[in-house]
Design a protein around this motif. Structure first.
Motif, PDB file in Angstrom:
ATOM      1  N   VAL A 174       1.035  -1.063   0.131  1.00  0.00           N
ATOM      2  CA  VAL A 174      -0.156  -0.116   0.406  1.00  0.00           C
ATOM      3  C   VAL A 174       0.718   1.512  -0.253  1.00  0.00           C
ATOM      4  CG1 VAL A 174      -1.466   2.018   1.086  1.00  0.00           C
ATOM      5  CG2 VAL A 174      -1.509  -1.216   1.037  1.00  0.00           C
ATOM      6  N   LYS A 175       1.683   0.728   0.694  1.00  0.00           N
ATOM      7  CA  LYS A 175       2.701   2.033   0.668  1.00  0.00           C
ATOM      8  C   LYS A 175       3.370   2.721  -0.045  1.00  0.00           C
ATOM      9  CE  LYS A 175       3.793   1.247   5.872  1.00  0.00           C
ATOM     10  NZ  LYS A 175       4.768   0.933   6.924  1.00  0.00           N
ATOM     11  N   ARG A 176       4.084   1.258  -1.249  1.00  0.00           N
ATOM     12  CA  ARG A 176       4.560   2.075  -2.358  1.00  0.00           C
ATOM     13  C   ARG A 176       3.801   1.577  -3.491  1.00  0.00           C
ATOM     14  NH1 ARG A 176       5.433  -3.697  -4.831  1.00  0.00           N
ATOM     15  NH2 ARG A 176       2.865  -3.662  -5.158  1.00  0.00           N
ATOM     16  N   ASP A 177       2.261   1.841  -3.050  1.00  0.00           N
ATOM     17  CA  ASP A 177       2.102   1.874  -4.548  1.00  0.00           C
ATOM     18  C   ASP A 177       1.627   3.822  -4.285  1.00  0.00           C
ATOM     19  OD1 ASP A 177       2.061  -0.394  -5.551  1.00  0.00           O
ATOM     20  OD2 ASP A 177      -0.416  -1.073  -4.816  1.00  0.00           O
ATOM     21  N   THR A 178       1.712   4.567  -3.190  1.00  0.00           N
ATOM     22  CA  THR A 178       1.166   5.509  -3.005  1.00  0.00           C
ATOM     23  C   THR A 178       2.193   6.518  -3.740  1.00  0.00           C
ATOM     24  OG1 THR A 178       0.292   5.014  -0.648  1.00  0.00           O
ATOM     25  CG2 THR A 178       1.051   7.304  -1.159  1.00  0.00           C
ATOM     26  N   SER A 227       6.345  -3.121 -13.005  1.00  0.00           N
ATOM     27  CA  SER A 227       7.432  -2.980 -11.530  1.00  0.00           C
ATOM     28  C   SER A 227       6.370  -3.945 -10.621  1.00  0.00           C
ATOM     29  CB  SER A 227       7.569  -1.973 -10.880  1.00  0.00           C
ATOM     30  OG  SER A 227       8.282  -2.069  -9.594  1.00  0.00           O
ATOM     31  N   GLU A 228       4.993  -3.493 -10.470  1.00  0.00           N
ATOM     32  CA  GLU A 228       4.633  -4.311  -9.263  1.00  0.00           C
ATOM     33  C   GLU A 228       4.380  -6.494 -10.175  1.00  0.00           C
ATOM     34  OE1 GLU A 228       1.380  -1.584  -8.494  1.00  0.00           O
ATOM     35  OE2 GLU A 228       0.938  -2.241 -10.473  1.00  0.00           O
ATOM     36  N   VAL A 229       4.174  -6.170 -11.094  1.00  0.00           N
ATOM     37  CA  VAL A 229       4.255  -7.510 -12.400  1.00  0.00           C
ATOM     38  C   VAL A 229       5.651  -8.712 -11.446  1.00  0.00           C
ATOM     39  CG1 VAL A 229       3.473  -9.925 -13.431  1.00  0.00           C
ATOM     40  CG2 VAL A 229       2.607  -7.428 -13.386  1.00  0.00           C
ATOM     41  N   GLU A 230       6.732  -8.028 -12.454  1.00  0.00           N
ATOM     42  CA  GLU A 230       7.792  -8.726 -12.223  1.00  0.00           C
ATOM     43  C   GLU A 230       8.239  -9.008 -10.250  1.00  0.00           C
ATOM     44  OE1 GLU A 230       9.219  -9.773 -14.723  1.00  0.00           O
ATOM     45  OE2 GLU A 230       8.296  -8.969 -15.781  1.00  0.00           O
ATOM     46  N   CYS A 231       8.703  -7.698  -9.748  1.00  0.00           N
ATOM     47  CA  CYS A 231       9.207  -7.884  -8.413  1.00  0.00           C
ATOM     48  C   CYS A 231       7.938  -7.849  -6.972  1.00  0.00           C
ATOM     49  CB  CYS A 231       9.067  -6.295  -8.390  1.00  0.00           C
ATOM     50  SG  CYS A 231      10.488  -5.698  -9.795  1.00  0.00           S
ATOM     51  N   GLY A 232       6.950  -8.442  -7.203  1.00  0.00           N
ATOM     52  CA  GLY A 232       5.365  -8.414  -6.138  1.00  0.00           C
ATOM     53  C   GLY A 232       6.099  -7.348  -5.346  1.00  0.00           C
ATOM     54  N   GLY A 233       5.688  -7.898  -4.030  1.00  0.00           N
ATOM     55  CA  GLY A 233       6.341  -7.670  -2.722  1.00  0.00           C
ATOM     56  C   GLY A 233       7.963  -6.878  -2.633  1.00  0.00           C
ATOM     57  N   ALA A 234       8.750  -7.127  -3.588  1.00  0.00           N
ATOM     58  CA  ALA A 234      10.001  -7.006  -2.592  1.00  0.00           C
ATOM     59  C   ALA A 234      10.238  -5.812  -2.231  1.00  0.00           C
ATOM     60  CB  ALA A 234      11.043  -7.065  -4.066  1.00  0.00           C
ATOM     61  N   ALA A 235      10.766  -5.731  -1.525  1.00  0.00           N
ATOM     62  CA  ALA A 235      11.257  -4.415  -1.379  1.00  0.00           C
ATOM     63  C   ALA A 235      12.028  -3.051  -1.607  1.00  0.00           C
ATOM     64  CB  ALA A 235      11.827  -4.530   0.142  1.00  0.00           C
ATOM     65  N   ILE A 246      11.687   3.230 -13.840  1.00  0.00           N
ATOM     66  CA  ILE A 246      11.633   4.040 -12.209  1.00  0.00           C
ATOM     67  C   ILE A 246      12.126   2.842 -11.425  1.00  0.00           C
ATOM     68  CG2 ILE A 246       9.145   4.050 -12.911  1.00  0.00           C
ATOM     69  CD1 ILE A 246       7.913   1.363 -10.686  1.00  0.00           C
ATOM     70  N   SER A 247      12.368   2.887 -10.006  1.00  0.00           N
ATOM     71  CA  SER A 247      12.854   2.680  -9.154  1.00  0.00           C
ATOM     72  C   SER A 247      12.593   3.231  -7.800  1.00  0.00           C
ATOM     73  CB  SER A 247      15.147   3.226  -8.627  1.00  0.00           C
ATOM     74  OG  SER A 247      15.860   2.631  -7.806  1.00  0.00           O
ATOM     75  N   TYR A 248      12.580   2.034  -6.963  1.00  0.00           N
ATOM     76  CA  TYR A 248      11.852   2.368  -5.241  1.00  0.00           C
ATOM     77  C   TYR A 248      13.025   1.707  -4.013  1.00  0.00           C
ATOM     78  CZ  TYR A 248       9.542  -1.755  -5.492  1.00  0.00           C
ATOM     79  OH  TYR A 248       9.185  -3.394  -5.711  1.00  0.00           O
ATOM     80  N   SER A 249      12.385   1.688  -3.163  1.00  0.00           N
ATOM     81  CA  SER A 249      13.646   1.131  -1.924  1.00  0.00           C
ATOM     82  C   SER A 249      12.480   1.372  -0.540  1.00  0.00           C
ATOM     83  CB  SER A 249      14.797   1.813  -1.925  1.00  0.00           C
ATOM     84  OG  SER A 249      15.864   0.741  -2.989  1.00  0.00           O
ATOM     85  N   TYR A 250      12.366   0.203  -0.002  1.00  0.00           N
ATOM     86  CA  TYR A 250      11.893   0.554   1.259  1.00  0.00           C
ATOM     87  C   TYR A 250      12.903   0.466   2.438  1.00  0.00           C
ATOM     88  CZ  TYR A 250       9.364  -0.705   5.417  1.00  0.00           C
ATOM     89  OH  TYR A 250       8.674  -0.389   6.050  1.00  0.00           O
TER      90      TYR A 250
END
Length: 273
Positions: A174-178, A227-235, A246-250
């Motif tokens: 949810v946080k990533r999607d936001t 990204s949502e398909v390939e990485c799923g719930g990866a942080a 795009i690039s993201y990190s938690y």
């Protein structure tokens, strides 16, 4: 630029004849490395991936190096003043001009952009030899060249992905999607580069420098979906398409250095790295 997803490493054969233009996009060799950190943390010159054509430039030694050197000089001369620049050399290889461009991350300073371009251009030949086309992506910038007439691919074709090994825990998606929604909103506003942080998720989006805002928005939307398909719930994850990434990190303990600050950063004539 015609690039397909990585499959195998190919050795490049030298040819004395003009480059043969294939109808098939050239293969990509990928090297998996760390996810980008906020702002300019980490090594800007770290290799992310490379793509090298099977076809080769004509001539030998200086015969194919001279046009590449001329193109590199033209790009280098603009690296301290622009974050995106493209040009075509007047000299030709087998009768075909060489097109090239560089793009720096939108949050780089002029000096960092210039330094990154100084790193990436020599990698064309060190990584791809006399290839008729090459694309080299570093953490801070990328550069490509190709002979005129080289086959193209869709701007939303995926070239490279990297997904973190760990999950982000409860509520992460949810946080990533936001954060992704903020990225899409940012580029829809006409900013070719946008960085944001939301609830310990730091995310960056960037489009190629001369991409229209509508096309940029569509490209980023495709990158988010992939990204949502390939990485799923990866942080963490990186997805590079032909015209955007795009690039993201938690960060469980909060985004370091306040990276992104929830705002966008424009620059370099729009921009994709």
């Amino acid at each position: 630029m015609g690039i397909s997803r990585a499959q195998h490493h190919h050795r490049h054969r030298h040819s004395s004849s003009p480059p043969r233009i294939s109808r098939t996009p050239f293969p990509l060799v990928t090297i998996t490395l760390t996810i980008l950190l906020p702002a300019v943390a980490g090594d800007l010159c770290t290799l992310v991936y490379k793509g090298c054509a099977n076809q080769t430039l004509s001539g030998s030694g200086a015969a194919y190096m001279q046009p590449l050197a001329a193109l590199s000089s033209a790009l280098t001369a603009r690296a301290a003043a622009a974050k995106f620049y493209k040009t075509t050399t007047s000299s030709a290889v087998g009768g075909q001009p060489l097109f090239g461009l560089f793009q720096c991350r939108g949050d780089l300073s002029p000096s960092d952009c210039s330094a990154c371009v100084g790193c990436v251009l020599p990698m064309w030949t060190s990584l791809c030899g006399p290839a008729a086309a090459a694309r080299v992506q570093l953490n801070g910038c990328y550069a490509l060249y190709q002979v005129s007439g080289f086959p193209q691919v869709s701007g939303t074709q995926m070239l490279y992905k990297a997904c973190g090994s760990g999950g982000g825990g409860g509520g992460f998606e949810v946080k990533r999607d936001t954060a992704f929604a903020q990225l899409q909103s940012g580029v829809a506003g006409g900013q070719g580069f946008y960085a944001t942080s939301y609830a310990s998720v730091y995310a960056v989006a960037q489009c190629e420098g001369d991409l229209y805002a509508g096309d940029c928005s569509e490209c980023i939307a495709q990158a988010v979906q992939k990204s949502e398909v390939e990485c799923g719930g990866a942080a963490s994850g990186q997805v590079y398409l032909d015209k955007c990434y795009i690039s993201y990190s938690y960060y469980a303990n909060g985004v370091p250095h306040g990276g992104g600050g929830g705002g966008g950063v424009g620059g370099g004539g729009g921009g994709g790295a």
